[in-house]
Design a protein around this motif. Structure first.
Motif, PDB file in Angstrom:
ATOM      1  N   GLY A  10     -18.173   3.108 -13.595  1.00 48.43           N
ATOM      2  CA  GLY A  10     -18.403   4.534 -13.383  1.00 48.43           C
ATOM      3  C   GLY A  10     -17.141   5.315 -13.040  1.00 48.43           C
ATOM      4  N   ALA A  11     -15.986   4.644 -13.017  1.00 46.27           N
ATOM      5  CA  ALA A  11     -14.722   5.353 -12.734  1.00 46.27           C
ATOM      6  C   ALA A  11     -14.417   6.312 -13.885  1.00 46.27           C
ATOM      7  CB  ALA A  11     -13.598   4.339 -12.589  1.00 46.27           C
ATOM      8  N   PRO A  12     -13.642   7.361 -13.617  1.00 46.47           N
ATOM      9  CA  PRO A  12     -13.254   8.255 -14.721  1.00 46.47           C
ATOM     10  C   PRO A  12     -12.548   7.473 -15.824  1.00 46.47           C
ATOM     11  CG  PRO A  12     -12.561   9.144 -12.590  1.00 46.47           C
ATOM     12  CD  PRO A  12     -13.065   7.757 -12.332  1.00 46.47           C
ATOM     13  N   ILE A  13     -12.743   7.900 -17.046  1.00 44.93           N
ATOM     14  CA  ILE A  13     -12.117   7.200 -18.176  1.00 44.93           C
ATOM     15  C   ILE A  13     -10.611   7.436 -18.123  1.00 44.93           C
ATOM     16  CG2 ILE A  13     -11.947   7.207 -20.705  1.00 44.93           C
ATOM     17  CD1 ILE A  13     -15.112   7.832 -20.344  1.00 44.93           C
ATOM     18  N   SER A  14      -9.859   6.357 -18.189  1.00 51.54           N
ATOM     19  CA  SER A  14      -8.406   6.480 -18.021  1.00 51.54           C
ATOM     20  C   SER A  14      -7.699   6.479 -19.369  1.00 51.54           C
ATOM     21  CB  SER A  14      -7.879   5.350 -17.131  1.00 51.54           C
ATOM     22  OG  SER A  14      -8.436   4.123 -17.523  1.00 51.54           O
ATOM     23  N   VAL A  15      -6.543   7.149 -19.370  1.00 52.24           N
ATOM     24  CA  VAL A  15      -5.748   7.304 -20.592  1.00 52.24           C
ATOM     25  C   VAL A  15      -4.580   6.323 -20.567  1.00 52.24           C
ATOM     26  CG1 VAL A  15      -4.190   8.869 -21.824  1.00 52.24           C
ATOM     27  CG2 VAL A  15      -6.344   9.716 -20.879  1.00 52.24           C
ATOM     28  N   GLN A  16      -4.436   5.603 -21.659  1.00 51.98           N
ATOM     29  CA  GLN A  16      -3.327   4.648 -21.771  1.00 51.98           C
ATOM     30  C   GLN A  16      -2.456   5.020 -22.959  1.00 51.98           C
ATOM     31  OE1 GLN A  16      -4.097   0.534 -21.272  1.00 51.98           O
ATOM     32  NE2 GLN A  16      -6.126   0.826 -20.371  1.00 51.98           N
ATOM     33  N   SER A  17      -1.232   4.526 -22.916  1.00 58.37           N
ATOM     34  CA  SER A  17      -0.377   4.575 -24.095  1.00 58.37           C
ATOM     35  C   SER A  17       0.522   3.351 -24.038  1.00 58.37           C
ATOM     36  CB  SER A  17       0.441   5.861 -24.133  1.00 58.37           C
ATOM     37  OG  SER A  17       1.172   5.934 -25.347  1.00 58.37           O
ATOM     38  N   MET A  18       1.350   3.216 -25.066  1.00 60.45           N
ATOM     39  CA  MET A  18       2.223   2.045 -25.130  1.00 60.45           C
ATOM     40  C   MET A  18       3.630   2.508 -25.475  1.00 60.45           C
ATOM     41  SD  MET A  18       1.496  -1.462 -27.152  1.00 60.45           S
ATOM     42  CE  MET A  18       2.613  -2.843 -26.981  1.00 60.45           C
ATOM     43  N   THR A  19       4.592   1.987 -24.765  1.00 55.77           N
ATOM     44  CA  THR A  19       5.979   2.374 -25.040  1.00 55.77           C
ATOM     45  C   THR A  19       6.416   1.818 -26.395  1.00 55.77           C
ATOM     46  OG1 THR A  19       6.702   0.424 -23.843  1.00 55.77           O
ATOM     47  CG2 THR A  19       6.676   2.486 -22.613  1.00 55.77           C
ATOM     48  N   ASN A  20       7.419   2.468 -26.999  1.00 55.87           N
ATOM     49  CA  ASN A  20       7.981   1.898 -28.235  1.00 55.87           C
ATOM     50  C   ASN A  20       9.468   1.581 -28.067  1.00 55.87           C
ATOM     51  OD1 ASN A  20       9.093   4.422 -28.311  1.00 55.87           O
ATOM     52  ND2 ASN A  20       8.099   5.067 -30.213  1.00 55.87           N
ATOM     53  N   THR A  21       9.902   1.485 -26.820  1.00 58.14           N
ATOM     54  CA  THR A  21      11.270   1.036 -26.542  1.00 58.14           C
ATOM     55  C   THR A  21      11.279  -0.486 -26.467  1.00 58.14           C
ATOM     56  OG1 THR A  21      10.745   1.161 -24.208  1.00 58.14           O
ATOM     57  CG2 THR A  21      11.828   3.084 -25.168  1.00 58.14           C
ATOM     58  N   LYS A  22      12.462  -1.085 -26.543  1.00 54.30           N
ATOM     59  CA  LYS A  22      12.561  -2.518 -26.214  1.00 54.30           C
ATOM     60  C   LYS A  22      12.361  -2.618 -24.704  1.00 54.30           C
ATOM     61  CE  LYS A  22      13.855  -4.595 -30.116  1.00 54.30           C
ATOM     62  NZ  LYS A  22      12.597  -4.457 -30.843  1.00 54.30           N
ATOM     63  N   THR A  23      11.399  -3.398 -24.285  1.00 50.42           N
ATOM     64  CA  THR A  23      11.090  -3.448 -22.853  1.00 50.42           C
ATOM     65  C   THR A  23      12.293  -3.965 -22.055  1.00 50.42           C
ATOM     66  OG1 THR A  23       8.802  -3.775 -23.453  1.00 50.42           O
ATOM     67  CG2 THR A  23       9.396  -4.360 -21.210  1.00 50.42           C
ATOM     68  N   SER A  24      13.102  -4.778 -22.692  1.00 43.63           N
ATOM     69  CA  SER A  24      14.294  -5.286 -21.986  1.00 43.63           C
ATOM     70  C   SER A  24      15.335  -4.185 -21.774  1.00 43.63           C
ATOM     71  CB  SER A  24      14.907  -6.454 -22.774  1.00 43.63           C
ATOM     72  OG  SER A  24      15.061  -6.085 -24.128  1.00 43.63           O
ATOM     73  N   ASN A  25      15.209  -3.071 -22.470  1.00 45.05           N
ATOM     74  CA  ASN A  25      16.084  -1.918 -22.227  1.00 45.05           C
ATOM     75  C   ASN A  25      15.435  -1.098 -21.095  1.00 45.05           C
ATOM     76  OD1 ASN A  25      17.285   0.606 -22.200  1.00 45.05           O
ATOM     77  ND2 ASN A  25      17.655   0.634 -24.404  1.00 45.05           N
ATOM     78  N   ILE A  26      15.795  -1.446 -19.880  1.00 48.98           N
ATOM     79  CA  ILE A  26      15.096  -0.881 -18.723  1.00 48.98           C
ATOM     80  C   ILE A  26      15.249   0.643 -18.630  1.00 48.98           C
ATOM     81  CG2 ILE A  26      14.967  -0.916 -16.179  1.00 48.98           C
ATOM     82  CD1 ILE A  26      15.649  -3.939 -16.378  1.00 48.98           C
ATOM     83  N   PRO A  27      16.457   1.210 -18.760  1.00 51.25           N
ATOM     84  CA  PRO A  27      16.559   2.681 -18.608  1.00 51.25           C
ATOM     85  C   PRO A  27      15.702   3.439 -19.620  1.00 51.25           C
ATOM     86  CG  PRO A  27      18.744   1.662 -18.563  1.00 51.25           C
ATOM     87  CD  PRO A  27      17.778   0.586 -18.934  1.00 51.25           C
TER      88      PRO A  27
END
Ligand code: SF4
Length: 346
Positions: A10-27
């Protein structure tokens, strides 16, 4: 719970997305996640394709404010490492993670860390046996794949599960989620996978995700677009606003026709842009002629009804002011500002 965000129950529906950077590129990854969060993304997923990506999660987490999901294919060791590094949830695709023993190993670590697992079934990676059994890619094949993996986690006393059954076909996805919803009680993560570009991908997502949400199916969602992830968040919020699931502004604007005597399209666009810059839960109508204009403008919280090159501003059902078209947008916002507490978005 995905970090501090409740999913399901019953929690509000949450919005997700996905990054398109290399995750190892932290900045770069942190900068993109923080931009997405500012736009309204509530849970972010990152691709973990090697150990450097998994190891980056700890540092990324220190610099972001929303929960992070580690997305793993093929190599369950990466899932274990991502969980150890502080991921708030692990997404695995059971079709390619390498069998029961490996899923079990991931579950053991997630149980110890107290984080959920999403079983993310994708139409493109259903096992050959299931495809043969069901005569191809069918809703039944997708749901059976999901249920096999739910059973596997359940049998290991792991119940902190979210499930998705995404396909690139809208009718297939809708049918699969309906079937899954009838069979299991776990929270469902909605999406049309590989939906396409900003145009058709948005339409497919709106039809697919929107139909399911309208029937009360789904607890969290990601719109997958071949576009910058910022567009995914905006699209997700638009779908939810269209269904009244997000308390934000609603723009009611007429499609224009031969009766319209003003250039309404740029007016509607500018009103929408200015509304998007504020945190306001109001409806605003922008109407081109007296046929439906006064009715819609009076029914909305605020409205413009145009007639013969002039405009009437409505506020809470009453005529607020008659104005010249040259100042109609500014006058509309004067009416809104006098009736609402305006908060500029950060
Ligand atoms: Fe046409 Fe008037 Fe309807 Fe707009 S409100 S679509 S201008 S009839």
């Amino acid at each position: 719970m995905v970090g501090g965000v409740k999913v399901g129950g019953g929690a509000p529906i949450s919005v997700q997305s996905m990054t398109n950077t290399k995750t190892s590129n932290i900045p770069d990854t942190v900068a993109q996640i923080n931009r997405l969060a500012e736009l309204g993304c509530e849970i972010v997923r990152v691709a973990v394709q090697d150990m450097a990506c998994a190891d980056a999660i700890g540092e990324i987490k220190k610099q972001i404010s929303i929960p992070l999901v580690a997305d793993i294919h093929f190599n369950h060791i990466l899932a274990i490492r991502a969980a150890e590094a502080g991921a708030d949830k692990i997404r695995i695709n059971p079709g390619n993670i390498g069998g029961e023993g490996k899923v079990r190993e991931v579950a053991e670590v997630c149980a110890r860390k107290g984080i959920p697992i999403r079983i993310g079934v994708n139409g493109g990676s259903i096992g050959k046996e299931l495809l043969a059994k069901h005569g191809g890619l069918t809703p039944e094949a997708m749901v059976e794949s999901a249920c096999e993996n739910i059973r596997l986690l359940d049998s290991n006393d792991f119940y902190d599960i979210c499930v998705s059954v995404k396909a690139s076909s809208v009718p297939l996805t809708i049918a699969a989620y309906k079937l899954l919803h009838a069979k299991v009680d776990y929270p469902l993560h909605l999406g049309i996978t590989e939906a396409g570009t900003e145009n058709m991908g948005l339409i497919k997502s709106a039809v697919g995700i929107g139909s399911l949400l309208a029937e009360g199916i789904g607890d969290t969602l990601r719109v997958s677009l071949t576009a910058p992830p910022e567009c995914e968040v905006e699209a997700a919020l638009m779908i939810m606003r269209a269904l009244g699931l997000r308390k934000e502004y609603e723009l009611i604007s007429c499609p224009t026709c031969g009766r319209c005597e003003v250039d309404l399209i740029p007016i509607a666009r500018e009103v929408e842009q200015r509304l998007a810059a504020h945190n306001l839960n109001i409806s605003v109508a922008v109407m081109g002629c007296p046929v439906n204009g006064p009715g819609e403008a009076a029914r909305a919280d605020y409205g413009i009804a145009c007639n013969e090159g002039a405009g009437v501003i409505f506020q809470k059902g009453k005529v607020f002011k008659k104005v010249d078209m040259s100042s109609i947008i500014d006058e509309l916002f004067i009416a809104i500002e006098s009736g609402e507490k305006i908060i500029e978005r950060a």
